[in-house]
Design an enzyme around this catalytic site. Structure first.
Site, PDB file in Angstrom:
ATOM      1  N   SER A   7       7.451   1.263   7.944  1.00 26.72           N
ATOM      2  CA  SER A   7       6.166   1.155   8.640  1.00 26.72           C
ATOM      3  C   SER A   7       6.192  -0.037   9.583  1.00 26.72           C
ATOM      4  CB  SER A   7       5.037   0.983   7.629  1.00 26.72           C
ATOM      5  OG  SER A   7       3.895   0.495   8.298  1.00 26.72           O
ATOM      6  N   MET A  36      -4.945   2.928  13.137  1.00 22.68           N
ATOM      7  CA  MET A  36      -6.195   2.589  12.435  1.00 22.68           C
ATOM      8  C   MET A  36      -7.302   2.328  13.449  1.00 22.68           C
ATOM      9  SD  MET A  36      -4.766  -0.018   9.567  1.00 22.68           S
ATOM     10  CE  MET A  36      -3.215   0.287   8.704  1.00 22.68           C
ATOM     11  N   MET A 136      -1.257   8.200  -0.848  1.00 20.48           N
ATOM     12  CA  MET A 136      -1.432   6.760  -0.638  1.00 20.48           C
ATOM     13  C   MET A 136      -1.321   6.067  -1.983  1.00 20.48           C
ATOM     14  SD  MET A 136      -1.658   6.162   2.540  1.00 20.48           S
ATOM     15  CE  MET A 136      -1.883   4.383   2.341  1.00 20.48           C
ATOM     16  N   GLY A 141      -5.169   0.609   5.074  1.00 19.19           N
ATOM     17  CA  GLY A 141      -5.782  -0.422   5.905  1.00 19.19           C
ATOM     18  C   GLY A 141      -4.878  -1.623   6.157  1.00 19.19           C
ATOM     19  N   GLY A 144       1.436  -4.878   2.741  1.00 19.68           N
ATOM     20  CA  GLY A 144       1.617  -5.957   1.775  1.00 19.68           C
ATOM     21  C   GLY A 144       0.729  -5.917   0.545  1.00 19.68           C
ATOM     22  N   SER A 197       6.252  -4.039   4.466  1.00 19.18           N
ATOM     23  CA  SER A 197       6.624  -5.429   4.195  1.00 19.18           C
ATOM     24  C   SER A 197       8.007  -5.538   3.543  1.00 19.18           C
ATOM     25  CB  SER A 197       5.556  -6.113   3.337  1.00 19.18           C
ATOM     26  OG  SER A 197       5.204  -5.308   2.237  1.00 19.18           O
TER      27      SER A 197
HETATM   28  C1  DX5 Z   1      -1.376   1.009   4.846  1.00 16.81           C
HETATM   29  C2  DX5 Z   1      -0.338   1.696   5.685  1.00 16.81           C
HETATM   30  C3  DX5 Z   1       1.050   1.489   5.250  1.00 16.81           C
HETATM   31  C4  DX5 Z   1       1.515   0.049   5.201  1.00 16.81           C
HETATM   32  C5  DX5 Z   1       2.472  -0.079   4.057  1.00 16.81           C
HETATM   33  O1  DX5 Z   1      -2.622   1.477   5.204  1.00 16.81           O
HETATM   34  O2  DX5 Z   1      -0.569   3.109   5.710  1.00 16.81           O
HETATM   35  O3  DX5 Z   1       1.947   2.313   5.988  1.00 16.81           O
HETATM   36  O4  DX5 Z   1       2.127  -0.395   6.368  1.00 16.81           O
HETATM   37  O5  DX5 Z   1       2.856  -1.395   3.925  1.00 16.81           O
HETATM   38  P1  DX5 Z   1       3.596  -1.944   2.640  1.00 16.81           P
HETATM   39  O6  DX5 Z   1       4.860  -1.203   2.473  1.00 16.81           O
HETATM   40  O7  DX5 Z   1       3.777  -3.388   2.953  1.00 16.81           O
HETATM   41  O8  DX5 Z   1       2.654  -1.728   1.456  1.00 16.81           O
END
Ligand code: DX5
Ligand code: ZN
Length: 218
Positions: A7, A36, A136, A141, A144, A197
């Protein structure tokens, strides 16, 4: 074989060309792009204009995750910008089936995403129409955040449903995926792993991607 979709939310946008190249060189399968709108989720990122420019600098398939209200308004724009997979949230429109049909009408792949509190039952009647279900594993949102353990059960339920019907659908997981939990999540039935992350904050991106693959080889 799993697919890895870093991501770019956690990438350095002042250095985005180099960051995309790093994951490309590490042999990832997809590039996860989080859109977003500040309404569906409490954060704002970027839209189709920016994705169009990313397309100029990369050939990796774009896995576009729309966290926006009424995404059907912008599907065509994201297709034109170069998306290869567009995923919309079940919770983001009352006409989610229509949104999926619209994505498919452009000849690209369609995904349906579920927030942590949304049950698997909600996608039961969409499984013949989608290429991917995105579970999810954090509240959407932000990057990390900590992986929500209760989502493992949903991954297992979905895997059972897909296997029972012998469907060819990817199960993608997004949020809190790291080297220390990827094996467990893989065992639950996921096969596409988003990681923000864990990849972009890593000192050695190549090694992190290699470890993801090694940890899911059984
Ligand atoms: C959160 C995003 C994710 C996010 C994941 O809303 O959809 O794609 O970037 O980040 P990590 O892997 O750091 O949890
Ligand atoms: Zn995402």
């Amino acid at each position: 074989m799993i697919k890895i979709s870093p991501s770019i939310l956690s990438a350095d946008f002042s250095n985005i060309r180099e960051d995309i190249k790093k994951v490309e060189d590490a042999g990832v399968d997809l590039l996860h792009i989080d859109v977003m709108d500040g309404a569906f989720v409490p954060n704002i990122t970027f839209g189709q204009v920016v994705i169009k420019d990313f397309r100029k600098i990369s050939k990796i398939p774009f896995d576009v995750h729309l966290m926006i209200e009424k995404p059907e308004r912008f599907i065509e724009d994201f297709v034109k910008a170069g998306a290869d997979i567009i995923t919309v949230h079940y919770e983001s429109t009352v006409h989610v089936h229509r949104a999926i049909q619209l994505i498919k009408s452009f000849g690209i792949k369609a995904g349906i995403a579920l927030n942590p509190a949304t049950p698997i039952e909600c996608v039961k009647h969409l499984l013949n129409d989608v290429d991917m279900v995105l579970i999810m594993t954090v509240n959407p949102g932000f990057g990390g955040q900590k992986f929500i353990e209760a989502t493992k059960d949903k991954i297992k339920q979905l895997r059972t449903l897909i296997d029972e019907r012998d469907l060819d659908i990817d199960i993608e997981v997004d949020g809190g995926i790291k080297e220390d939990n990827i094996a467990e999540v893989f065992k639950c039935g996921a096969n596409v792993f988003v990681a923000g992350s864990a990849v972009f904050n890593s000192k050695d991106i190549n090694l992190t991607i290699k470890n993801f693959r090694r940890l899911t080889e059984f």
